[in-house]
Design an enzyme around this catalytic site. Structure first.
Site, PDB file in Angstrom:
ATOM      1  N   TRP A 202       0.712  -1.264  -0.061  1.00  0.00           N
ATOM      2  CA  TRP A 202       0.048   0.135   0.039  1.00  0.00           C
ATOM      3  C   TRP A 202       1.038   1.197   0.125  1.00  0.00           C
ATOM      4  O   TRP A 202       1.879   1.266   0.765  1.00  0.00           O
ATOM      5  CB  TRP A 202      -0.976  -0.091   1.335  1.00  0.00           C
ATOM      6  CG  TRP A 202      -1.553   1.339   1.299  1.00  0.00           C
ATOM      7  CD1 TRP A 202      -2.789   1.563   0.663  1.00  0.00           C
ATOM      8  CD2 TRP A 202      -1.302   2.513   2.293  1.00  0.00           C
ATOM      9  NE1 TRP A 202      -3.107   3.078   1.008  1.00  0.00           N
ATOM     10  CE2 TRP A 202      -2.311   3.552   1.854  1.00  0.00           C
ATOM     11  CE3 TRP A 202      -0.308   2.703   3.247  1.00  0.00           C
ATOM     12  CZ2 TRP A 202      -2.180   4.685   2.618  1.00  0.00           C
ATOM     13  CZ3 TRP A 202      -0.350   3.683   3.878  1.00  0.00           C
ATOM     14  CH2 TRP A 202      -1.278   4.933   3.514  1.00  0.00           C
ATOM     15  N   ASP A 369     -14.825  13.029  -1.976  1.00  0.00           N
ATOM     16  CA  ASP A 369     -14.611  11.840  -1.636  1.00  0.00           C
ATOM     17  C   ASP A 369     -15.219  11.164  -0.560  1.00  0.00           C
ATOM     18  O   ASP A 369     -16.380  11.617  -0.277  1.00  0.00           O
ATOM     19  CB  ASP A 369     -12.914  11.768  -1.156  1.00  0.00           C
ATOM     20  CG  ASP A 369     -12.322  10.597  -1.597  1.00  0.00           C
ATOM     21  OD1 ASP A 369     -12.285   9.565  -0.811  1.00  0.00           O
ATOM     22  OD2 ASP A 369     -11.665  10.503  -2.629  1.00  0.00           O
ATOM     23  N   ASP A 370     -14.715  10.102   0.172  1.00  0.00           N
ATOM     24  CA  ASP A 370     -15.354   9.315   1.229  1.00  0.00           C
ATOM     25  C   ASP A 370     -15.887  10.246   2.165  1.00  0.00           C
ATOM     26  O   ASP A 370     -15.342  11.289   2.751  1.00  0.00           O
ATOM     27  CB  ASP A 370     -14.235   8.528   1.951  1.00  0.00           C
ATOM     28  CG  ASP A 370     -15.017   7.442   2.689  1.00  0.00           C
ATOM     29  OD1 ASP A 370     -16.066   7.225   2.970  1.00  0.00           O
ATOM     30  OD2 ASP A 370     -13.956   6.541   3.152  1.00  0.00           O
ATOM     31  N   ARG A 446     -10.088  -2.799   7.273  1.00  0.00           N
ATOM     32  CA  ARG A 446     -10.331  -1.372   7.322  1.00  0.00           C
ATOM     33  C   ARG A 446     -11.709  -1.442   7.944  1.00  0.00           C
ATOM     34  O   ARG A 446     -12.505  -0.667   7.269  1.00  0.00           O
ATOM     35  CB  ARG A 446     -10.287  -0.823   6.186  1.00  0.00           C
ATOM     36  CG  ARG A 446      -9.998   0.856   6.141  1.00  0.00           C
ATOM     37  CD  ARG A 446     -10.506   1.574   5.014  1.00  0.00           C
ATOM     38  NE  ARG A 446      -9.971   2.951   5.195  1.00  0.00           N
ATOM     39  CZ  ARG A 446     -10.536   3.846   4.421  1.00  0.00           C
ATOM     40  NH1 ARG A 446     -11.452   3.472   3.300  1.00  0.00           N
ATOM     41  NH2 ARG A 446     -10.061   5.025   4.447  1.00  0.00           N
ATOM     42  N   LYS A 478     -15.575   7.942  -8.384  1.00  0.00           N
ATOM     43  CA  LYS A 478     -14.424   7.265  -8.035  1.00  0.00           C
ATOM     44  C   LYS A 478     -14.804   5.862  -7.265  1.00  0.00           C
ATOM     45  O   LYS A 478     -15.454   6.082  -6.371  1.00  0.00           O
ATOM     46  CB  LYS A 478     -13.654   8.120  -7.071  1.00  0.00           C
ATOM     47  CG  LYS A 478     -12.133   7.580  -6.522  1.00  0.00           C
ATOM     48  CD  LYS A 478     -11.398   8.515  -5.784  1.00  0.00           C
ATOM     49  CE  LYS A 478     -10.444   7.799  -5.064  1.00  0.00           C
ATOM     50  NZ  LYS A 478      -9.663   8.818  -4.029  1.00  0.00           N
ATOM     51  N   TRP A 479     -14.156   4.567  -7.866  1.00  0.00           N
ATOM     52  CA  TRP A 479     -14.979   3.492  -7.434  1.00  0.00           C
ATOM     53  C   TRP A 479     -13.624   2.916  -6.669  1.00  0.00           C
ATOM     54  O   TRP A 479     -12.928   2.467  -7.164  1.00  0.00           O
ATOM     55  CB  TRP A 479     -15.253   2.796  -8.713  1.00  0.00           C
ATOM     56  CG  TRP A 479     -15.831   1.287  -8.542  1.00  0.00           C
ATOM     57  CD1 TRP A 479     -15.515   0.364  -7.842  1.00  0.00           C
ATOM     58  CD2 TRP A 479     -17.072   0.864  -8.947  1.00  0.00           C
ATOM     59  NE1 TRP A 479     -16.121  -0.661  -7.938  1.00  0.00           N
ATOM     60  CE2 TRP A 479     -17.158  -0.299  -8.397  1.00  0.00           C
ATOM     61  CE3 TRP A 479     -18.010   1.670  -9.466  1.00  0.00           C
ATOM     62  CZ2 TRP A 479     -18.433  -1.139  -8.787  1.00  0.00           C
ATOM     63  CZ3 TRP A 479     -19.498   0.763  -9.948  1.00  0.00           C
ATOM     64  CH2 TRP A 479     -19.502  -0.412  -9.491  1.00  0.00           C
ATOM     65  N   ASP A 480     -13.823   2.939  -5.297  1.00  0.00           N
ATOM     66  CA  ASP A 480     -12.800   2.506  -4.549  1.00  0.00           C
ATOM     67  C   ASP A 480     -13.050   0.933  -3.862  1.00  0.00           C
ATOM     68  O   ASP A 480     -14.073   0.493  -4.192  1.00  0.00           O
ATOM     69  CB  ASP A 480     -12.722   3.653  -3.145  1.00  0.00           C
ATOM     70  CG  ASP A 480     -11.278   3.774  -2.707  1.00  0.00           C
ATOM     71  OD1 ASP A 480     -10.305   2.607  -2.783  1.00  0.00           O
ATOM     72  OD2 ASP A 480     -11.076   4.514  -1.716  1.00  0.00           O
ATOM     73  N   ASN A 482     -11.171  -1.034  -0.792  1.00  0.00           N
ATOM     74  CA  ASN A 482     -10.241  -1.095   0.117  1.00  0.00           C
ATOM     75  C   ASN A 482      -9.868  -2.020   1.049  1.00  0.00           C
ATOM     76  O   ASN A 482      -9.428  -1.924   2.224  1.00  0.00           O
ATOM     77  CB  ASN A 482     -10.370   0.252   1.219  1.00  0.00           C
ATOM     78  CG  ASN A 482     -10.236   1.527   0.622  1.00  0.00           C
ATOM     79  OD1 ASN A 482      -9.183   1.805   0.222  1.00  0.00           O
ATOM     80  ND2 ASN A 482     -11.244   2.223   0.296  1.00  0.00           N
ATOM     81  N   CYS A 528     -10.014   2.903  -8.425  1.00  0.00           N
ATOM     82  CA  CYS A 528      -9.077   2.832  -7.130  1.00  0.00           C
ATOM     83  C   CYS A 528      -9.200   1.752  -6.194  1.00  0.00           C
ATOM     84  O   CYS A 528     -10.271   1.034  -6.027  1.00  0.00           O
ATOM     85  CB  CYS A 528      -9.511   4.323  -6.351  1.00  0.00           C
ATOM     86  SG  CYS A 528      -8.596   4.511  -4.872  1.00  0.00           S
ATOM     87  N   ASP A 550      -1.871   5.847  -3.169  1.00  0.00           N
ATOM     88  CA  ASP A 550      -2.131   6.854  -1.963  1.00  0.00           C
ATOM     89  C   ASP A 550      -0.986   7.622  -1.557  1.00  0.00           C
ATOM     90  O   ASP A 550      -1.062   8.588  -0.892  1.00  0.00           O
ATOM     91  CB  ASP A 550      -2.804   5.891  -0.510  1.00  0.00           C
ATOM     92  CG  ASP A 550      -4.269   5.860  -1.054  1.00  0.00           C
ATOM     93  OD1 ASP A 550      -4.994   6.622  -1.800  1.00  0.00           O
ATOM     94  OD2 ASP A 550      -4.943   5.058  -0.076  1.00  0.00           O
TER      95      ASP A 550
END
Ligand code: DGJ
Length: 729
Positions: A202, A369-370, A446, A478-480, A482, A528, A550
């Site tokens: 990461w 964003d988030d 997470r 934006k398709w994350d 995690n 992402c 990141d």
């Protein structure tokens, strides 16, 4: 009559010409598909002598029907199988109802298709016009077990790329179990190659590593459910004498976003077998009677023009034949993403103020964003609850989008669709949608679980949430993604199909993305995965750009972006200017360095513009205008690596415009010391006879001088950049 694929029916030989390369396949006396050659383009002629298996030892097992005397293990094969004499890594393993795994594939027939054929449910390179490509389909089969394998080879008029995949058909009356079904195998006759792989973590993705091939198995894999931060699904084999601009190089990429394997197996006879496909440890597939299983696509490049030559073929393939939609050859809007500027701490007023400030700079797209949905104020809740957080956004997404649009900006928003928080309305309503083995512990990553993307009801729920949000005025998503897989299982599928879940997850994801792409062709999707954990050719088919890492520190980015450029077009790699001290490394570098490094990719900002100094605001206005003026070159131009930041201690790269009349060379120092040495930059890709002008420095050069004698780099100081803008007269 086919032009690129030449077939000698009588002798059962197939010559595939793709760009500057040839690929030769023959059928041997035991009806096996024999790999004869892949490399520099060959004239048509008699190549029968290339069935040239090396002498091998008597310990090898031989199927000596019809007096045959060669072991499978010493042959170069197109699609080797597990269960017989071939003891290297193989492409196919099937368990039959009688418990056996023996299969013998014999050549049956061929077909030539104009253009490409596509792969149902999976990403695949496509031709814009049918005449750009041809596809050979070879059918091999084992009639005793009613299995057919169709091998597809797409070749290109103007690209030195071969796109391969396999389809396995069960023509029997009973189901069989696929234990391994790889996309492609490349059997090379030698082992004297340097293997370039990548390793990462990461915030530190795609760092290049090189080693000489050694005996046995080496390579890369992911069992994490995504193509991963750790190893990206590409492998390069280069001759020891090859460098960036000359010499023989093979590149292999798997266009797949899930768990994969790419292995090189060097055998006792000095040959190298490269295998690539879905990771067989994470795979089992019950192939019912009458069904077909399609593998992901593998993309193979051969270049005799070194690593740059190879990368440029991949760049053209992915930019022009894998990315889709209106943005694929267009400069993407300059964006501002709120993540590093606000993290979870914002409300409608914050965003509207940022929008005003961003608009004044010339930014074109604002991305929230988030943190905009459910009750999300940290990373421990609400994934799955894709409705606006009313405390933060009282006028909802719709109201906010209108306000952002009113400032003249496009509006974008973040999603992490494949996830579910334990603390969410969705989890309370549908715990059975979680990816898990029923009744066993579930690991969090997470603070979140994965959704079972193999389920149609999950895909439909996500489609509805995303489609509703888009209709509120969203221009970009934006398709994350995690976290990694842990316990993989579906509460819907029967026990015998649990081994399919890992691949079905990816098929479900692709199906959802396909639907969204089709229904919302004007929306720009960016992929992402905790930075660049899913930067792969598969995702590029649905989303033409990916957040590279990141880590936004310009110096750290030099190595990440260098590694990314080995395979992926720079226009698909998002790169943003962020604040200093940098949030990930604590490092401070000049605005100019941050700008020149971010220009390498799809450009934007990752900060709160309302907190910028007047000086930085003025610099940013100019930066944005300059970036826009270089738009076409950065997207469609040719990219050259000039130096490797890891080995050379500095970075240098170049973009050449599509008409080759302009070049932009960037040199970046990493650890400059006053006593030097200062590098001499030799500029590739120019015309030796042409004259080039550097207006800024008032210098005129002949191309040959820039290419062969080079220029002594200017000294920008520590962690500085210098740009040379060369115009052909
Ligand atoms: C990981 C991404 O890489 C970041 O850019 C940001 O979107 C965060 N997730 C948000 O949670």
């Amino acid at each position: 009559m086919s032009n690129l694929i030449k077939i000698d029916e009588e002798n059962r030989r197939f010559k595939l010409d793709s760009g500057d390369t040839s690929y030769l396949i023959m059928v041997n006396d035991q009806d096996m598909l024999y790999h004869a050659y892949f490399g520099r383009k060959l004239p048509d002629g008699d190549y029968s002598y290339l069935i040239d298996t090396p002498p091998h030892s008597s310990i090898e097992a031989i199927d000596d029907r019809n007096g045959f005397w060669i072991s499978d293990n010493a042959m170069r094969l197109e699609y080797p199988v597990f269960g017989r004499a071939d003891k290297k890594e193989t492409a196919l393993e099937i368990k039959f109802p009688d418990g056996s795994n023996v299969i013998t594939l014999a050549y049956k027939s061929y077909k030539v298709h104009e253009g490409t054929v596509g792969i149902k449910g999976l990403p695949a390179a496509y031709a814009n016009e049918k005449s750009e490509a041809e596809t050979l389909e070879l059918v091999v089969a084992d009639d005793s077990v009613s299995i057919e394998v169709h091998l597809f080879y797409t070749v290109w008029r103007d690209l030195s790329v071969i796109c391969r995949h396999a389809e396995i058909v069960n023509n029997g009356k009973n189901s069989v179990v696929l234990k391994r079904a790889l996309s492609a195998v490349l059997d090379l006759p030698e082992r004297d190659y340097i293997m370039t792989t990548n390793c990462g973590a990461w915030a530190s993705e795609r760092r290049i590593e090189r080693h000489e091939l050694f005996s046995g198995v080496q390579g890369l894999y992911s069992k994490r459910g995504n193509s991963s931060h750790i190893h990206n699904p590409f492998v390069v084999l280069q001759r020891k004498t090859a460098d960036e601009n000359q010499g023989d190089v093979y590149g292999a990429v798997l266009a797949y976003s899930g768990s994969y394997e790419m292995l090189a197996d060097v055998d006792a006879y000095g040959m190298t077998r490269l295998t690539m496909g879905i990771n067989h440890d994470c795979f089992e597939w019950v192939l019912e009677a009458g069904e077909t299983f399609a593998t992901p696509e593998a993309n193979l490049v051969f270049s005799h023009n070194g690593l740059n030559g190879m990368s440029q073929e991949f760049h053209k393939l992915y930019r022009d034949h894998m990315c889709r939609g209106k943005y694929k050859n267009q400069r993407r809007p300059v964006l501002l993403n709120t993540w590093e500027g606000c993290y979870f701490n914002f409300n409608e007023d914050t965003i509207v103020n940022i929008a005003k400030s961003a608009a004044d700079l010339g930014i074109e797209l604002l991305v929230v964003d988030d943190g905009w949905f459910g009750h999300r104020n940290g990373d421990n809740s609400s994934l799955g609850d894709w409705y606006p957080n009313e405390e933060k956004l009282p006028s909802g997404v719709k109201g906010l989008a209108e306000k952002v649009h009113a400032e003249g900006l496009k509006f974008g928003i973040w999603f992490e669709p494949e996830m579910i928080s334990r603390e969410s309305d969705l989890y309370r309503a549908h715990p059975e949608w979680t990816l898990c083995a029923k009744g066993r512990p579930i690991s969090q990553g997470r603070n979140q679980y994965l959704l079972d993307m193999s389920r149609k009801d999950v895909q439909d729920y996500l489609y509805d949430c995303i489609a509703k949000t888009i209709s509120d005025g969203v221009d970009y998503i934006k398709w994350d993604y995690n976290r990694n897989f842990a316990e993989v299982g579906s509460q819907l599928l029967p026990p015998e199909k649990q081994g399919e879940v890992s691949h079905r997850f990816i098929l479900g994801l692709y199906s959802l993305l396909e639907r969204l792409n089709k229904d919302f062709p004007d929306v720009l999707f960016e992929s992402c995965s905790g930075g660049g954990g899913r930067f792969d050719a598969g995702m590029l088919y649905y989303m033409p750009q990916t957040w590279a890492s990141d880590d936004t520190d310009a110096i750290k980015r030099l190595e990440i972006q260098y590694g990314t450029s080995i395979v992926y077009p720079l226009s698909c790699m998002s790169a943003h200017i962020s604040v200093c001290p940098n949030h990930q490394t604590g490092r401070t570098v000049s605005y100019k360095t941050r700008q020149d490094v971010a220009y390498t990719g799809s450009f934007g900002f990752e900060l709160d513009p309302t907190k910028m100094s007047e000086e930085e605001r003025n610099l940013s206005k100019a930066t944005i205008q300059e970036y826009i003026s270089y738009g076409d070159m950065f997207v469609n131009g040719t990219y050259y690596r000039i130096a490797n930041p890891k080995d050379d201690g500095y970075a240098a790269w170049m973009f050449l415009s599509t008409d080759e009349s302009e070049a932009r060379v960037t040199y970046a120092t990493i650890d400059h010391s006053i006593e030097g040495p200062v590098p001499r930059l030799r500029i590739p890709g120019l015309l030796p006879e042409a004259t080039y002008v550097d207006e800024e420095r008032g210098r005129t050069y002949t191309g040959a001088y820039l290419m062969y004698a080079g220029i002594l780099a200017d000294i920008p100081g520590d962690r500085g950049t210098v740009v040379y803008k060369l115009k052909r007269k």
